[in-house]
Design a protein around this motif. Structure first.
Motif, short mmCIF file in Angstrom:
data_model
loop_
_atom_site.label_atom_id
_atom_site.label_comp_id
_atom_site.label_asym_id
_atom_site.label_seq_id
_atom_site.Cartn_x
_atom_site.Cartn_y
_atom_site.Cartn_z
N GLN A 203 -43.29 5.44 17.36
CA GLN A 203 -44.28 6.22 16.61
C GLN A 203 -43.90 7.70 16.54
OE1 GLN A 203 -48.42 5.68 17.21
NE2 GLN A 203 -48.29 3.50 17.72
N TYR B 104 -47.90 9.47 12.78
CA TYR B 104 -48.39 9.79 14.12
C TYR B 104 -48.79 11.26 14.20
CZ TYR B 104 -48.43 10.57 19.15
OH TYR B 104 -48.79 10.95 20.44
N ASP C 287 -51.95 12.04 12.16
CA ASP C 287 -53.18 11.65 12.84
C ASP C 287 -53.54 12.63 13.96
OD1 ASP C 287 -53.68 9.36 11.33
OD2 ASP C 287 -52.36 8.13 12.56
N SER D 107 -57.02 14.93 14.06
CA SER D 107 -57.96 14.92 15.18
C SER D 107 -58.11 16.31 15.77
CB SER D 107 -57.49 13.93 16.25
OG SER D 107 -57.55 12.60 15.78
N VAL E 23 -63.28 10.66 18.83
CA VAL E 23 -62.49 9.44 18.76
C VAL E 23 -63.38 8.26 18.37
CG1 VAL E 23 -61.19 7.78 20.15
CG2 VAL E 23 -60.70 10.22 20.33
N VAL F 284 -56.42 9.98 15.47
CA VAL F 284 -55.92 9.15 16.57
C VAL F 284 -56.87 7.99 16.84
CG1 VAL F 284 -55.24 9.16 18.99
CG2 VAL F 284 -54.75 11.14 17.57
N ARG G 113 -56.45 5.33 14.13
CA ARG G 113 -55.19 4.60 14.26
C ARG G 113 -55.24 3.65 15.46
NH1 ARG G 113 -52.75 4.29 9.90
NH2 ARG G 113 -53.03 6.55 9.64
N THR G 114 -55.90 4.06 16.53
CA THR G 114 -56.02 3.20 17.71
C THR G 114 -56.83 1.95 17.38
OG1 THR G 114 -55.91 5.13 19.16
CG2 THR G 114 -56.79 3.11 20.11
N GLY H 11 -52.27 4.99 21.55
CA GLY H 11 -53.38 5.82 21.11
C GLY H 11 -54.20 6.35 22.27
N THR I 72 -52.29 9.10 24.01
CA THR I 72 -52.30 10.30 23.17
C THR I 72 -53.62 11.03 23.29
OG1 THR I 72 -50.78 9.26 21.60
CG2 THR I 72 -52.03 11.16 20.82
N ILE I 73 -54.72 10.29 23.27
CA ILE I 73 -56.04 10.90 23.42
C ILE I 73 -56.15 11.60 24.78
CG2 ILE I 73 -58.51 10.39 23.64
CD1 ILE I 73 -57.91 7.98 21.69
#
Length: 269
Positions: free
Chosen positions: A66, A72, A75, A79, A211, A222, A225-226, A241, A244-245
């Motif tokens: 990604q 990626y 996104d 966010s 989120v 994000v 996408r998750t 995801g 990343t969060i």
């Protein structure tokens, strides 16, 4: 007459070196990854099922894939724009109204009943209202983010201002200071620790809600996408995801805490 000599015994304070602390934290993280890898590789079922969970090697491979693609970063940027916009508005409104509620009886009588009724409502429960109120999903998600961060900042600021010793204000007024001088010289500096405590909590809550809102009504981000990865049974993508969060949330909260330490250090200095 006997003279008793008083001696002060200084007890050395043991402080761990930063290098040692970083090493301990790194080893703790590596240990957690190692346990995760062992449990998933053994398809363990110890109350929870690790036989369906992807291991860290598989997640790292998906993460690398990604990172090599533009969506990626798009996104992540989306966010961040949402979180910073909503959080920035909540910081301004929360600090301003928190000071007003702590210092004005009119503000308490007019605003506090409404705010106290609205405060227990989870921000994510406002998604249907946001869809009805705002013409675009983007505005609705920012509104939910704002609401999530607003109340922790408001409550912390109100309590921090209300807890300030009254003698501080009396001293400034005795020297001829007016309301503006009291605000800038007493209220804001004195309430800073509580204000930044609320800002730090508000940032964490804002990430939870942005989120969730992206998962429900977003087109990018994000969270969106998750959720999309989950719908197509891409479990490594789901964990990418989530990681990343977590990283973004920790980074933004760390920036808030850093700003608070710098301001407090400047005030004390």
């Amino acid at each position: 007459m006997t003279v008793v000599e008083e001696r002060t015994v200084t007890v050395p304070v043991r402080r761990e070196r930063p290098v040692v602390r970083r090493a301990v934290r790194g080893l703790a993280l590596l240990g957690a990854l190692g346990v995760w890898q062992v449990l998933t590789a053994a398809d363990a079922r110890v109350w929870v099922r690790f036989d369906r969970l992807p291991g860290p090697v598989e997640v790292a491979r998906e993460f690398g894939r990604q990172l090599g693609h533009g969506p990626y970063y798009a996104d992540v940027a989306q966010s961040l724009v949402r979180i910073l916009t909503g959080f920035g508005l909540a910081a301004v409104a929360g600090i301003g109204l928190g000071i007003a509620l702590a210092r004005s009886r009119w503000a308490q009588d007019l605003l506090q009943p409404l705010l106290e009724v609205a405060r227990p409502i989870p921000a994510i429960a406002l998604v249907p209202v946001a869809i009805l109120l705002f013409p675009a999903n983007e505005q609705g998600i920012v509104f939910i983010t704002f609401t999530a961060a607003f109340f922790p900042v408001l409550v912390s600021t109100r309590h921090a201002v209300a807890a300030l010793p009254g003698v501080w204000e009396d001293a400034v007024r005795t020297l001829g200071g007016g309301r503006w001088r009291v605000l800038t010289g007493v209220v804001l500096p004195g309430a800073l620790p509580g204000v930044f405590g609320g800002l730090s909590v508000g940032m964490g809550v804002a990430w939870i809600c942005v989120v969730s809102a992206e998962m429900i009504s977003g087109d990018f981000g994000v969270g969106y996408r998750t959720w999309q990865a989950y719908t197509i049974v891409d479990y490594p993508g789901v964990l990418v995801g989530m990681i990343t969060i977590g990283v973004l949330g920790r980074a933004t909260s760390g920036l808030v805490e850093l700003a608070g330490r710098r301001l407090l250090a400047g005030r004390l200095g």
